[in-house]
Each structure stands twice: as structure tokens, then as C-alpha cells.
Design an enzyme around this catalytic site. Structure first.
Site, mmCIF file in Angstrom:
data_model
loop_
_atom_site.group_PDB
_atom_site.id
_atom_site.type_symbol
_atom_site.label_atom_id
_atom_site.label_comp_id
_atom_site.label_asym_id
_atom_site.label_seq_id
_atom_site.Cartn_x
_atom_site.Cartn_y
_atom_site.Cartn_z
ATOM 1 N N GLN A 126 -54.309 -92.598 68.531
ATOM 2 C CA GLN A 126 -53.296 -91.747 67.897
ATOM 3 C C GLN A 126 -53.575 -90.271 68.163
ATOM 4 O O GLN A 126 -54.573 -89.735 67.669
ATOM 5 C CB GLN A 126 -53.327 -91.996 66.370
ATOM 6 N N GLY A 127 -52.694 -89.616 68.892
ATOM 7 C CA GLY A 127 -52.855 -88.196 69.209
ATOM 8 C C GLY A 127 -51.944 -87.326 68.364
ATOM 9 O O GLY A 127 -50.954 -86.785 68.865
ATOM 10 N N TYR A 128 -52.268 -87.221 67.085
ATOM 11 C CA TYR A 128 -51.519 -86.328 66.185
ATOM 12 C C TYR A 128 -52.283 -85.012 65.994
ATOM 13 O O TYR A 128 -51.815 -83.949 66.353
ATOM 14 C CB TYR A 128 -51.323 -86.998 64.820
ATOM 15 N N SER A 129 -53.511 -85.113 65.394
ATOM 16 C CA SER A 129 -54.236 -83.912 64.975
ATOM 17 C C SER A 129 -54.696 -83.076 66.159
ATOM 18 O O SER A 129 -55.009 -83.600 67.229
ATOM 19 C CB SER A 129 -55.477 -84.302 64.166
ATOM 20 N N SER A 161 -59.511 -91.211 66.922
ATOM 21 C CA SER A 161 -60.322 -92.416 66.747
ATOM 22 C C SER A 161 -60.110 -93.361 67.924
ATOM 23 O O SER A 161 -58.971 -93.628 68.322
ATOM 24 C CB SER A 161 -59.928 -93.142 65.466
ATOM 25 N N GLU A 244 -49.037 -95.833 57.834
ATOM 26 C CA GLU A 244 -50.482 -95.621 57.888
ATOM 27 C C GLU A 244 -51.058 -95.558 56.473
ATOM 28 O O GLU A 244 -52.067 -96.176 56.163
ATOM 29 C CB GLU A 244 -50.789 -94.315 58.642
ATOM 30 N N SER A 383 -55.334 -85.678 54.188
ATOM 31 C CA SER A 383 -56.396 -85.527 53.177
ATOM 32 C C SER A 383 -55.850 -85.821 51.773
ATOM 33 O O SER A 383 -54.641 -85.755 51.528
ATOM 34 C CB SER A 383 -56.964 -84.102 53.224
ATOM 35 N N ASN A 384 -56.769 -86.121 50.842
ATOM 36 C CA ASN A 384 -56.332 -86.452 49.484
ATOM 37 C C ASN A 384 -55.644 -85.272 48.794
ATOM 38 O O ASN A 384 -54.745 -85.472 47.976
ATOM 39 C CB ASN A 384 -57.532 -86.949 48.662
ATOM 40 N N GLU A 385 -56.065 -84.048 49.150
ATOM 41 C CA GLU A 385 -55.382 -82.886 48.551
ATOM 42 C C GLU A 385 -53.909 -82.877 48.986
ATOM 43 O O GLU A 385 -53.007 -82.624 48.190
ATOM 44 C CB GLU A 385 -56.061 -81.572 48.986
HETATM 45 C C1 LIG Z 1 -63.009 -90.022 60.780
HETATM 46 C C2 LIG Z 1 -61.678 -89.389 61.111
HETATM 47 C C3 LIG Z 1 -60.815 -90.047 61.963
HETATM 48 C C4 LIG Z 1 -59.587 -89.464 62.315
HETATM 49 N N1 LIG Z 1 -58.790 -90.101 63.220
HETATM 50 C C5 LIG Z 1 -57.666 -89.485 63.650
HETATM 51 C C6 LIG Z 1 -56.880 -90.074 64.696
HETATM 52 O O1 LIG Z 1 -57.196 -91.164 65.218
HETATM 53 N N2 LIG Z 1 -55.790 -89.408 65.139
HETATM 54 C C7 LIG Z 1 -55.400 -88.217 64.581
HETATM 55 O O2 LIG Z 1 -54.376 -87.685 65.011
HETATM 56 N N3 LIG Z 1 -56.120 -87.632 63.598
HETATM 57 C C8 LIG Z 1 -57.249 -88.233 63.121
HETATM 58 N N4 LIG Z 1 -58.005 -87.644 62.137
HETATM 59 C C9 LIG Z 1 -57.624 -86.320 61.664
HETATM 60 C C10 LIG Z 1 -57.157 -86.250 60.231
HETATM 61 O O3 LIG Z 1 -55.843 -86.742 60.103
HETATM 62 C C11 LIG Z 1 -57.286 -84.776 59.793
HETATM 63 O O4 LIG Z 1 -58.676 -84.494 59.761
HETATM 64 C C12 LIG Z 1 -56.683 -84.510 58.444
HETATM 65 O O5 LIG Z 1 -55.273 -84.607 58.497
HETATM 66 C C13 LIG Z 1 -57.070 -83.113 57.915
HETATM 67 O O6 LIG Z 1 -56.795 -82.127 58.851
HETATM 68 P P1 LIG Z 1 -57.913 -81.062 59.321
HETATM 69 O O7 LIG Z 1 -59.150 -81.820 59.672
HETATM 70 O O8 LIG Z 1 -57.305 -80.196 60.344
HETATM 71 O O9 LIG Z 1 -58.269 -80.216 58.012
HETATM 72 P P2 LIG Z 1 -57.440 -78.995 57.440
HETATM 73 O O10 LIG Z 1 -55.991 -79.291 57.493
HETATM 74 O O11 LIG Z 1 -57.920 -77.750 58.089
HETATM 75 O O12 LIG Z 1 -57.886 -79.012 55.919
HETATM 76 C C14 LIG Z 1 -59.159 -78.495 55.492
HETATM 77 C C15 LIG Z 1 -59.246 -78.663 53.970
HETATM 78 O O13 LIG Z 1 -58.206 -77.886 53.338
HETATM 79 C C16 LIG Z 1 -57.417 -78.711 52.492
HETATM 80 N N5 LIG Z 1 -56.005 -78.289 52.577
HETATM 81 C C17 LIG Z 1 -55.312 -77.994 53.704
HETATM 82 N N6 LIG Z 1 -54.033 -77.667 53.396
HETATM 83 C C18 LIG Z 1 -53.923 -77.760 52.040
HETATM 84 C C19 LIG Z 1 -52.855 -77.586 51.128
HETATM 85 N N7 LIG Z 1 -51.631 -77.211 51.541
HETATM 86 N N8 LIG Z 1 -53.079 -77.782 49.808
HETATM 87 C C20 LIG Z 1 -54.325 -78.160 49.373
HETATM 88 N N9 LIG Z 1 -55.388 -78.342 50.196
HETATM 89 C C21 LIG Z 1 -55.190 -78.166 51.523
HETATM 90 C C22 LIG Z 1 -57.570 -80.119 53.050
HETATM 91 O O14 LIG Z 1 -57.368 -81.092 52.040
HETATM 92 C C23 LIG Z 1 -59.017 -80.103 53.524
HETATM 93 O O15 LIG Z 1 -59.883 -80.374 52.436
HETATM 94 C C24 LIG Z 1 -59.219 -88.207 61.749
HETATM 95 C C25 LIG Z 1 -60.090 -87.567 60.857
HETATM 96 C C26 LIG Z 1 -61.308 -88.131 60.546
HETATM 97 C C27 LIG Z 1 -62.226 -87.388 59.602
#
Ligand SMILES: Cc1cc2nc3c(=O)[nH]c(=O)nc-3n(C[C@H](O)[C@H](O)[C@H](O)COP(=O)(O)OP(=O)(O)OC[C@H]3O[C@@H](n4cnc5c(N)ncnc54)[C@H](O)[C@@H]3O)c2cc1C
Length: 398
Positions: A126-129, A161, A244, A383-385
Site C-alpha cells: 500500500q503506497g499511501y503515506s 509494509s 482497513e 493514528s488513534n488521535e
Molecule cells: C508499522 C507501520 C506500518 C505502516 N504501514 C503502512 C503501509 O503499508 N502503507 C502506508 O501507506 N502507510 C503505512 N503506515 C503509515 C501510517 O499510516 C502513518 O504512520 C500514520 O497515518 C501517521 O502518519 P505519520 O507517521 O506521518 O504521522 P503524523 O501524521 O506526522 O502524526 C504525528 C503525530 O501527530 C498526531 N496528529 C497529527 N495530526 C493530528 C491532528 N489533526 N489532531 C491530533 N493529532 C494529530 C498523530 O496522531 C501522531 O501522533 C504504517 C505505519 C506504521 C507505524
């Protein structure tokens, strides 16, 4: 709620159990119960066995080659497989991109891509992030520029992943930088063997290699690999994310986790008795058990709504929040149970081929690595937030 199973459902559960016992390798099963890392073969051999049986795409309707099971069958299937120690099905093909393709794809795309997903002959990621586009996914910058019947794609995906096992990646790309963020995005399927695709590993704190960076450097992708219309990728993206989050609660695995906590408690000495005789510790396991059961009921409610033709709504965010908290709590209690034996770091013990001898009981070495690894559950899948923001806005109307 009447949870008594009808005879045909009992027979179905027996059939699934017999299948797992006949097809799941002893080595893979042992890894599940000892907390060791799976390798690619563990996943693929098991998934291909499910595929041959017509069960890998178990959530799909018959029309697209799924078994067309009802909610109870899906529930039983997941629970029996978890009890039998099966690895979780890697969701990117059968649970994520498959449903996107049969919902939004053309007939030609369905014929081309669905068989390989159903059989697990083709692996997906999955190429989202992207760096800078996780929670705020719509700010993604990977650019796809149309040149005739191809797009030229440039950018970087991260946290991808299983990209190192992937044959294909489904990507959100920006096709129109001038439109509103969500409107300029398209959904592209990219063959990982295309020149310009580079995968770089990210090693997790427990030594596992699950996630990666994926670099896209002038990657030429046929326009025929776009799902849906240009600029309408966000619709596919949202549909996929709801699916998902529905599957991410991992209730069957948590039930297995609670059972394993009870086994650990029975094995761990505590002041001349075992932890299983310590009311303070067993009360925590009982509390967790109740939380898992409550989550299971909530998940069944969401599945029943879907079975009646509804779509997963924003309430699935609550399943993701609760499910991830429970998974983390299980690893916390396992670490508490082994006490000081959680301190030695024995990464070799997490892999099958090791000559290391565990310091402390067999279940001790994975306790701390799993605790640290499972911090990921409250981040991935949104994320849970962010889930709490969705609940507050879409469910509570705040
Ligand atoms: C083990 C693992 C596997 C993953 N696999 C994939 C994958 O296969 N494909 C893919 O595309 N992605 C994948 N991800 C990415 C995942 O979806 C992102 O890490 C996630 O969406 C959070 O984005 P970020 O890491 O950029 O953190 P950020 O968006 O930078 O967030 C950092 C912190 O700020 C908080 N935050 C951000 N915005 C807000 C808001 N508006 N209000 C309150 N709090 C906020 C977040 O909750 C977090 O605690 C994976 C991540 C992990 C850890």
C-alpha cells in the site's frame, strides 16, 4: 444477543478447523504461539493454500470469486484460524485493493488483477503515506504527469509494509497540483519491477523488517493501470480506509493473546505460587478479557450493518482505537508477567534459526520486543488521535 450457533455453522467451523490442521505447517504454527517472526514463505504458503480452497478472498462476494459467506461464517473463519495459530492474512491484496478493483475498476481490470489476488500468486503493498503526508494524507506530493497513454511518476512513499515482498503497489498520486488537495489525486497500480522503483528497508525496534521506503523515480505507468477516473482517487482511498479500519481491530488475535497471558500466568512463579494465584494479576487479565468480548460485540454490530447492505461508517474508528489499545495492553501485561526476564535483549530468539538459549522461560524473550513493536498499532491505519477526531466530528457531531 443470541450467540448459539446453528448446526450448519458448527459444521462450517469444524470444516475450517480441519482445513487449518491439514494445511498450516507445524513450523508456522509454532512461530505464532512462540511470538517469533514469520518469513515470506510462512505467509505465502498459507495464503496460497487458502487461495486454492477459494477462501483467501473470504470477504468477497461470489460474483468476484469470493465464497459469498455471511457474517457468521466470516466471524467463525477468523476465530478458528486464530485459535489454530494461522498467521494473519496480509490484507493489502484480498482486503484492500481487491475490493477497490471490483467496486471501481473496469471489467478488464477485474479480469486482469483479481485472480492473482484471490490465489496469492501476486503480492501487494500500500503506497499511501509519504514523508510529510500521513495523518494529512491529502497533502501527498508524489506526482504523476500524463504523457500519452502513460503517467510518469516521481516521489517517495514511506512506512510501506511488505514492499520488499510486493509484486505490485497501489499508490495515491497527484495528477492535478492545481485542484483542491483531495480532487487532484488518482489511484494507480504500479508493477514493482518497473524501472525506477527502489525499495529501502526500515528496521523496526525489535529487529523485524516489515516496513520500507519506496522511491519512485521517473516510473512509467500505463494509464490503463488507473482505477477510476483521473482526479477521483480520493473516493477509492476513503473506501479502502474504511475497510482497513474495520479489519484492524484484530479481535481473534487478541482472544488468542488473552489465552496466552493465562498460560504465562500459570507458568510464572510468584511468591511460592504462580501468577495465576495472584488476584491482582488475574483481575487484570479478566478485565482485558471483558474488553475483548465487548469489542467483539461492537465489531459484530458493524458487520451486521454491512450484511444488511450498509457501508462501514465512521463508527469503525472506535473499533480501531479500542482494538489497538487492547493489543498494546496484552503486550504490557506479558512484559509485567515475566518481570526482570523482559530485560535481556535476545533478538535471535525472535527468528526460527537460532542457537541461542533463552534467558528465563521460553515465553520471556519475545515479551519486550513485542511490547515495543506493538506501539505501532495506535499509529498505523490512521493514528488513534485521528480516529478520535473522526469520532468527535462524524459520530458525536462536535
Ligand atoms: C508499522 C507501520 C506500518 C505502516 N504501514 C503502512 C503501509 O503499508 N502503507 C502506508 O501507506 N502507510 C503505512 N503506515 C503509515 C501510517 O499510516 C502513518 O504512520 C500514520 O497515518 C501517521 O502518519 P505519520 O507517521 O506521518 O504521522 P503524523 O501524521 O506526522 O502524526 C504525528 C503525530 O501527530 C498526531 N496528529 C497529527 N495530526 C493530528 C491532528 N489533526 N489532531 C491530533 N493529532 C494529530 C498523530 O496522531 C501522531 O501522533 C504504517 C505505519 C506504521 C507505524
Amino acid at each position: 444477543m443470541d450467540l448459539a450457533l446453528k448446526p450448519e455453522h458448527k459444521a462450517f467451523a469444524d470444516e475450517v478447523r480441519a482445513f487449518a490442521r491439514a494445511n498450516l505447517s507445524a513450523a508456522t504454527k509454532a512461530k505464532t504461539f512462540s511470538g517469533k517472526h514469520y518469513d515470506k514463505d510462512d505467509h505465502i504458503q498459507w495464503q496460497q493454500a487458502l487461495g486454492r480452497q477459494g477462501w483467501l478472498a473470504y470477504t468477497w462476494p461470489k460474483k468476484y470469486g469470493g465464497p459469498g459467506w455471511d457474517v457468521t461464517q466470516r466471524f467463525l473463519f477468523e476465530n478458528v484460524l486464530a485459535e489454530e495459530g494461522a498467521p494473519r492474512i496480509i490484507p493489502f491484496g484480498p482486503k484492500m485493493v481487491g475490493p477497490v478493483i471490483y467496486t471501481f475498476g473496469t471489467d478488464e481490470q477485474k479480469e486482469r488483477f483479481l485472480p492473482g489476488i484471490r490465489s496469492s500468486e501476486v503480492s501487494w503493498c500500500q503506497g499511501y503515506s509519504e514523508p510529510g503526508a500521513g495523518s494529512d494524507l491529502a497533502s501527498l506530493r508524489t506526482r504523476a504527469v500524463r504523457e500519452g497513454d502513460h503517467y510518469i511518476v516521481n516521489g517517495q512513499k514511506t512506512w510501506t509494509s511488505f514492499a520488499h515482498w510486493g509484486d505490485w503497489i497501489f499508490c495515491l498520486v497527484r495528477t492535478n497540483p492545481d485542484a483542491k488537495p483531495q480532487e487532484g489525486i488518482s489511484f494507480l497500480l504500479i508493477d514493482m519491477k518497473t524501472p525506477g522503483v527502489t525499495v529501502r528497508p526500515i528496521i523496526m525496534v525489535d529487529g523485524a523488517h516489515h516496513v520500507n521506503d519506496v522511491f519512485l523515480d521517473n516510473v512509467k505507468v500505463p494509464v490503463a493501470n488507473r482505477i477510476g477516473k483521473e482526479g477521483e482517487g480520493w473516493t477509492c482511498a476513503k473506501f479502502l480506509l474504511a475497510n482497513e479500519r474495520l479489519g484492524i481491530a484484530e479481535v481473534p488475535a487478541s482472544k488468542r493473546g488473552v489465552r496466552s497471558l493465562r498460560d504465562i500466568a500459570r507458568a510464572e512463579p510468584a511468591n511460592g505460587a504462580t501468577l495465576a494465584d495472584d488476584p491482582a494479576f488475574t483481575a487484570q487479565i479478566a478485565d482485558l478479557d471483558l474488553q475483548v468480548q465487548a469489542l467483539e460485540m461492537s465489531e459484530l454490530r458493524a458487520l451486521s450493518t454491512m450484511a444488511l447492505g450498509g457501508a462501514p461508517g465512521p463508527e469503525v474508528s472506535t473499533l480501531k482505537i479500542r482494538g489497538s489499545e487492547i493489543q498494546q495492553r496484552i503486550t504490557e501485561l506479558a512484559m509485567e508477567a515475566v518481570g526482570e526476564y523482559a530485560a535481556p535483549y535476545q533478538p535471535g530468539m525472535l527468528f526460527q534459526d537460532t542457537n541461542e538459549t533463552p534467558i528465563g522461560p521460553d515465553h520471556a524473550p519475545p515479551a519486550a520486543p513485542r511490547y515495543f513493536n506493538f506501539r505501532k498499532t495506535s499509529i498505523y491505519g490512521g493514528s488513534n488521535e485521528i480516529q478520535k477526531n473522526i469520532v468527535s466530528k462524524m459520530v458525536l457531531g462536535l
